[in-house]
Design a protein around this motif. Structure first.
Motif, PDB file in Angstrom:
ATOM      1  N   ASN A 119       3.886  -3.511   2.566  1.00 22.00           N
ATOM      2  CA  ASN A 119       2.909  -3.495   3.663  1.00 22.00           C
ATOM      3  C   ASN A 119       1.506  -3.458   3.077  1.00 22.00           C
ATOM      4  OD1 ASN A 119       2.305  -0.689   2.960  1.00 22.00           O
ATOM      5  ND2 ASN A 119       4.281  -0.241   3.875  1.00 22.00           N
ATOM      6  N   THR A 147       0.829  -1.207   0.000  1.00 15.96           N
ATOM      7  CA  THR A 147       0.000   0.000   0.000  1.00 15.96           C
ATOM      8  C   THR A 147       0.863   1.256   0.000  1.00 15.96           C
ATOM      9  OG1 THR A 147      -1.696  -1.211   1.201  1.00 15.96           O
ATOM     10  CG2 THR A 147      -1.875   1.190   1.221  1.00 15.96           C
ATOM     11  N   GLY A 177       4.983   2.891   0.021  1.00 17.27           N
ATOM     12  CA  GLY A 177       6.417   2.663  -0.118  1.00 17.27           C
ATOM     13  C   GLY A 177       6.871   2.236  -1.508  1.00 17.27           C
ATOM     14  N   LYS A 178       5.917   1.920  -2.400  1.00 23.09           N
ATOM     15  CA  LYS A 178       6.322   1.401  -3.717  1.00 23.09           C
ATOM     16  C   LYS A 178       7.223   2.372  -4.482  1.00 23.09           C
ATOM     17  CE  LYS A 178       2.018   0.969  -5.131  1.00 23.09           C
ATOM     18  NZ  LYS A 178       1.314   1.428  -3.935  1.00 23.09           N
ATOM     19  N   THR A 179       6.792   3.640  -4.554  1.00 23.30           N
ATOM     20  CA  THR A 179       7.576   4.625  -5.306  1.00 23.30           C
ATOM     21  C   THR A 179       8.959   4.772  -4.678  1.00 23.30           C
ATOM     22  OG1 THR A 179       5.587   5.823  -5.941  1.00 23.30           O
ATOM     23  CG2 THR A 179       7.654   7.045  -6.046  1.00 23.30           C
ATOM     24  N   ASP A 237       4.609  15.884   1.594  1.00 23.36           N
ATOM     25  CA  ASP A 237       4.555  14.417   1.654  1.00 23.36           C
ATOM     26  C   ASP A 237       3.309  13.900   0.947  1.00 23.36           C
ATOM     27  OD1 ASP A 237       5.761  11.888   3.039  1.00 23.36           O
ATOM     28  OD2 ASP A 237       3.597  11.773   3.359  1.00 23.36           O
ATOM     29  N   GLU A 248      -2.652   4.924   6.670  1.00 24.24           N
ATOM     30  CA  GLU A 248      -1.387   4.468   7.277  1.00 24.24           C
ATOM     31  C   GLU A 248      -0.230   5.388   6.921  1.00 24.24           C
ATOM     32  OE1 GLU A 248      -3.605   2.518   5.964  1.00 24.24           O
ATOM     33  OE2 GLU A 248      -4.082   1.057   7.535  1.00 24.24           O
ATOM     34  N   ALA A 249      -0.248   5.919   5.708  1.00 24.03           N
ATOM     35  CA  ALA A 249       0.830   6.815   5.293  1.00 24.03           C
ATOM     36  C   ALA A 249       0.808   8.069   6.164  1.00 24.03           C
ATOM     37  CB  ALA A 249       0.681   7.168   3.823  1.00 24.03           C
ATOM     38  N   THR A 285       4.771   5.928 -10.027  1.00 27.94           N
ATOM     39  CA  THR A 285       3.917   7.111  -9.833  1.00 27.94           C
ATOM     40  C   THR A 285       4.606   8.414 -10.208  1.00 27.94           C
ATOM     41  OG1 THR A 285       3.211   5.891  -7.855  1.00 27.94           O
ATOM     42  CG2 THR A 285       2.272   8.064  -8.179  1.00 27.94           C
ATOM     43  N   VAL A 288       3.759   9.286   8.661  1.00 22.68           N
ATOM     44  CA  VAL A 288       4.506  10.516   8.449  1.00 22.68           C
ATOM     45  C   VAL A 288       4.378  11.430   9.673  1.00 22.68           C
ATOM     46  CG1 VAL A 288       2.807  11.903   7.183  1.00 22.68           C
ATOM     47  CG2 VAL A 288       5.201  12.106   6.650  1.00 22.68           C
ATOM     48  N   THR A 343       0.496   4.695 -11.714  1.00 18.62           N
ATOM     49  CA  THR A 343       1.567   3.998 -11.006  1.00 18.62           C
ATOM     50  C   THR A 343       2.097   2.845 -11.860  1.00 18.62           C
ATOM     51  OG1 THR A 343       0.818   4.617  -8.828  1.00 18.62           O
ATOM     52  CG2 THR A 343       1.938   2.505  -8.984  1.00 18.62           C
ATOM     53  N   HIS A 375      -1.708  10.143   1.267  1.00 13.27           N
ATOM     54  CA  HIS A 375      -3.101  10.346   0.867  1.00 13.27           C
ATOM     55  C   HIS A 375      -3.928   9.148   1.288  1.00 13.27           C
ATOM     56  CE1 HIS A 375      -2.516   7.597  -2.531  1.00 13.27           C
ATOM     57  NE2 HIS A 375      -1.342   8.184  -2.682  1.00 13.27           N
ATOM     58  N   ALA A 428      12.624   1.131   6.401  1.00 12.49           N
ATOM     59  CA  ALA A 428      11.934  -0.066   5.891  1.00 12.49           C
ATOM     60  C   ALA A 428      12.051  -0.113   4.365  1.00 12.49           C
ATOM     61  CB  ALA A 428      10.466  -0.040   6.311  1.00 12.49           C
ATOM     62  N   ASN A 429      11.776   1.040   3.730  1.00 10.44           N
ATOM     63  CA  ASN A 429      11.849   1.077   2.263  1.00 10.44           C
ATOM     64  C   ASN A 429      13.272   0.787   1.775  1.00 10.44           C
ATOM     65  OD1 ASN A 429       9.149   1.775   2.228  1.00 10.44           O
ATOM     66  ND2 ASN A 429       9.529   3.974   2.091  1.00 10.44           N
TER      67      ASN A 429
HETATM   68  N1  ATP Z   1       7.075   1.881   4.159  1.00  6.20           N
HETATM   69  C1  ATP Z   1       6.125   2.774   4.414  1.00  6.20           C
HETATM   70  N2  ATP Z   1       5.216   2.554   5.388  1.00  6.20           N
HETATM   71  C2  ATP Z   1       4.238   3.442   5.628  1.00  6.20           C
HETATM   72  N3  ATP Z   1       4.095   4.624   5.002  1.00  6.20           N
HETATM   73  C3  ATP Z   1       4.972   4.901   4.039  1.00  6.20           C
HETATM   74  C4  ATP Z   1       6.020   3.996   3.678  1.00  6.20           C
HETATM   75  N4  ATP Z   1       6.717   4.542   2.671  1.00  6.20           N
HETATM   76  C5  ATP Z   1       6.123   5.697   2.386  1.00  6.20           C
HETATM   77  N5  ATP Z   1       5.078   5.944   3.218  1.00  6.20           N
HETATM   78  C6  ATP Z   1       4.134   7.068   3.192  1.00  6.20           C
HETATM   79  O1  ATP Z   1       3.355   6.884   2.004  1.00  6.20           O
HETATM   80  C7  ATP Z   1       3.545   7.988   1.109  1.00  6.20           C
HETATM   81  C8  ATP Z   1       3.701   7.457  -0.287  1.00  6.20           C
HETATM   82  O2  ATP Z   1       4.946   6.782  -0.376  1.00  6.20           O
HETATM   83  P1  ATP Z   1       5.364   6.116  -1.737  1.00  6.20           P
HETATM   84  O3  ATP Z   1       5.039   7.048  -2.816  1.00  6.20           O
HETATM   85  O4  ATP Z   1       6.739   5.618  -1.627  1.00  6.20           O
HETATM   86  O5  ATP Z   1       4.354   4.878  -1.753  1.00  6.20           O
HETATM   87  P2  ATP Z   1       3.477   4.267  -2.917  1.00  6.20           P
HETATM   88  O6  ATP Z   1       3.152   2.884  -2.451  1.00  6.20           O
HETATM   89  O7  ATP Z   1       4.164   4.390  -4.195  1.00  6.20           O
HETATM   90  O8  ATP Z   1       2.174   5.152  -2.917  1.00  6.20           O
HETATM   91  P3  ATP Z   1       1.138   5.407  -4.146  1.00  6.20           P
HETATM   92  O9  ATP Z   1       0.349   4.150  -4.259  1.00  6.20           O
HETATM   93  O10 ATP Z   1       0.334   6.509  -3.655  1.00  6.20           O
HETATM   94  O11 ATP Z   1       1.927   5.746  -5.361  1.00  6.20           O
HETATM   95  C9  ATP Z   1       4.774   8.724   1.605  1.00  6.20           C
HETATM   96  O12 ATP Z   1       4.708  10.068   1.274  1.00  6.20           O
HETATM   97  C10 ATP Z   1       4.714   8.467   3.094  1.00  6.20           C
HETATM   98  O13 ATP Z   1       3.775   9.318   3.681  1.00  6.20           O
END
Ligand code: ATP
Ligand code: UAG
Ligand code: API
Ligand code: MG
Length: 482
Positions: free
Chosen positions: A196, A107, A109-111, A346, A352-353, A133, A357, A148, A349, A298-299
């Protein structure tokens, strides 16, 4: 490529003519002369209704599901799973892919993980790219993105282009939509990762179990048997993900405090960096990660796991962590007020994010945490009160504003957030909300502008206007300094 060759073992049907196929598309509006148009049943429309449009634009053949009613004079091919068939055809049509492609799901951390993996590879001298993304980055490009996980045809074309540019290692994000819609079924994966699971996209997936199952398709269907699966060990869903990956014969590599492959033994958090002791292959490595927020560790561990899984030496991958740059708009320091309060942009959106944060900035905030939040329109509504509640609980000053209202009434979205955001202020105009947040900050405070991260547009009533949180923070800081 001849239609029969393109479709071999992937689809069956009309063979009276065997046209040369000049290109593929899933959107009739992108049909060129001699194209194969895949008529897919979607969430809003049915591609079958656009066959005439594709034909008028020069399509040479149609691909459709078994039961779809298609009225056309063109050759029609059928597949039980036409989304998978078109993805595999796209792979066949476009040919080359970077030798080592890894995909990351989860959910949050992917980016970050995709960009970190690219940075580790590049630091170790490999020609590396990331796709997700924030766009596509490679030694020869830095392009802004939108989805994404791109549609299967764009994705396979991109993979071929990257391979043509000499990219050997590529890290891509696998969104649950992307996995579910078979967008990456044509990609040959060298490894996959899970970060996660939290609450997101429950407007699309019926419930959290289906959302998890969609993500797990990365391991059960897309990852070749025996290939490495890097799994973050400390999430509530980690155990389930490990079980799934193990059950399909993946080579499971866990990372984190509970990880077996890269074990986080100790972590010391400072304002803009963190110092970790990581045990790997019986040795302790001390790593200074130049990023704020424990979630970034973690990332970083998942990214290091992926780099090692694709051939980088463990010590080199861990040493490369000391040079990581955060992905744009992820706990990104956009400026500092005259009183010394940091202002972060940040991309939180989802609940958990946001929770992560706000928890990440608290340890280095001696004063108040000020947060600006909103929620996107035409997206999972259940996130709205959840995010309001989290902001009210974890921040001292909460300003509720607009994110991308899209087709929805902005005030109605804010009202849903406000129901659970006790004591929050409501300022619909995002520009004004950012100015108010920056102006309210004093020495010791931390400001977080959440929700839009790297985005450079705000979509209101279906129209996207230029808007950048980074630019607005800088403008607000300049004004406040006057
Ligand atoms: N490992 C993590 N655990 C929890 N929250 C995280 C983690 N990594 C990033 N975040 C939070 O999530 C937001 C998005 O991070 P990121 O872009 O790396 O994830 P994403 O999975 O690609 O999200 P999206 O699906 O929105 O593109 C960050 O700005 C931060 O607030
Ligand atoms: C809900 C969703 O995921 N939709 C995606 C999906 O569209 P769909 O198949 O449901 O499309 P539809 O509108 O019902 O139309 C059905 C079919 O008719 C076609 N059509 C439609 C109109 C026309 O004139 N001609 C035509 O041929 C469409 O191209 C489609 O093939 O497949 C399309 C092609 O791959 C995607 O572009 C589209 O993404 C839309 C734009 C979108 O907003 N998606 C978001 C929700 C998304 O995918 N997000 C994820 C996750 C983000 C994250 O958390 O990181 C992402 O990967 O970005
Ligand atoms: N990939 C996510 C991005 C959301 C970004 C946020 N700013 C919003 O508009 O909700 C989605 O399409 O749901
Ligand atoms: Mg992303």
């Amino acid at each position: 490529m001849k239609l029969s060759k393109l479709a071999e073992d992937l689809a069956t049907g009309q063979t009276t003519s065997d046209p040369d196929i000049a290109g593929l598309c899933v959107d009739s509006r992108e049909t060129g002369a001699g194209f194969l148009f895949a008529a897919l049943a979607g969430s809003r429309a049915d591609g079958a209704g656009f066959v005439a449009d594709a034909e008028a634009r020069g399509a040479a053949a149609i691909l459709a599901g078994e039961g779809a009613e298609i009225a056309t004079t063109l050759p029609v091919l059928r597949a039980a799973d036409p989304r998978r068939a078109i993805a595999l055809m796209a792979a066949r049509f476009h040919g080359a892919q970077p030798e080592h492609v890894v995909a990351i799901t989860g959910t949050a951390g992917k980016t970050s993980i995709a960009t970190f993996t690219r940075q580790i590879w590049a630091r170790c001298g490999l020609a590396a790219a990331s796709v997700g993304t924030t766009g596509v980055v490679s030694p020869s490009r830095d392009e802004y993105g939108s989805l994404t996980t791109p549609d299967p045809i764009a994705l396979m074309r991109l993979m071929a282009e990257l391979a043509g540019e000499g990219v050997t290692h590529a890290a891509m994000e696998a969104s649950s939509h992307g996995i579910d819609q078979r967008r990456l079924d044509g990609v040959r994966l060298a490894a996959a990762a899970f970060s996660n699971l939290g609450h997101d996209h429950l407007d699309y997936h019926p419930d959290i179990e289906s959302y998890f199952a969609a993500k797990m398709r990365l391991f059960t269907t897309l990852l070749p048997k025996g290939a490495p699966a890097v799994i973050f060990a400390d999430d509530r869903w980690s155990g389930r993900a490990i079980d799934v990956a193990t059950s399909v014969g993946a080579k499971v590599m866990t990372v984190g405090r509970g990880g077996n492959f890269l074990t986080l033994k100790r972590l010391e958090l400072e304002r803009q960096r963190q110092i970790a002791e990581i045990e790997a292959e019986g040795r302790i490595h001390r790593v200074v990660l130049p990023l704020a927020g424990e979630f970034q560790m973690a990332n970083a561990l998942v990214a290091a796991g992926l780099a090692i899984a694709t051939g980088v030496a463990t010590a080199d991958a861990l040493a490369a962590l000391e040079h990581l740059k955060g992905a744009a708009g992820r706990l990104d320091l956009a400026g500092t007020t005259a009183d010394g309060a940091p202002v972060f942009v940040d991309y939180a959106h989802k609940p958990e994010a946001l929770e992560n944060v706000l928890a990440a900035v608290r340890p280095f905030t001696t004063g108040r945490v000020v947060v600006v939040i909103g929620c996107g329109g035409d997206r999972d509504r259940a996130k709205r009160p959840m995010m309001g509640e989290i902001a009210a609980r974890l921040a001292d000053i909460v300003i509720v504003t607009d994110d991308n209202p899209r087709s929805e009434e902005p005030a109605a979205i804010r009202a849903e957030i406000m129901t659970a955001a006790n004591g929050a202020r409501e300022i619909g105009d995002r520009r004004a909300a950012i100015r108010e947040a920056v102006a309210s900050a004093r020495t010791g405070d931390t400001v977080v502008i959440a929700g839009k991260g790297h985005e450079v547009g705000q979509t209101v009533a279906g129209i996207t206007h230029h808007f950048s949180d980074h630019e607005e923070v800088r403008a607000a800081l300049t004004e406040a300094a006057r």
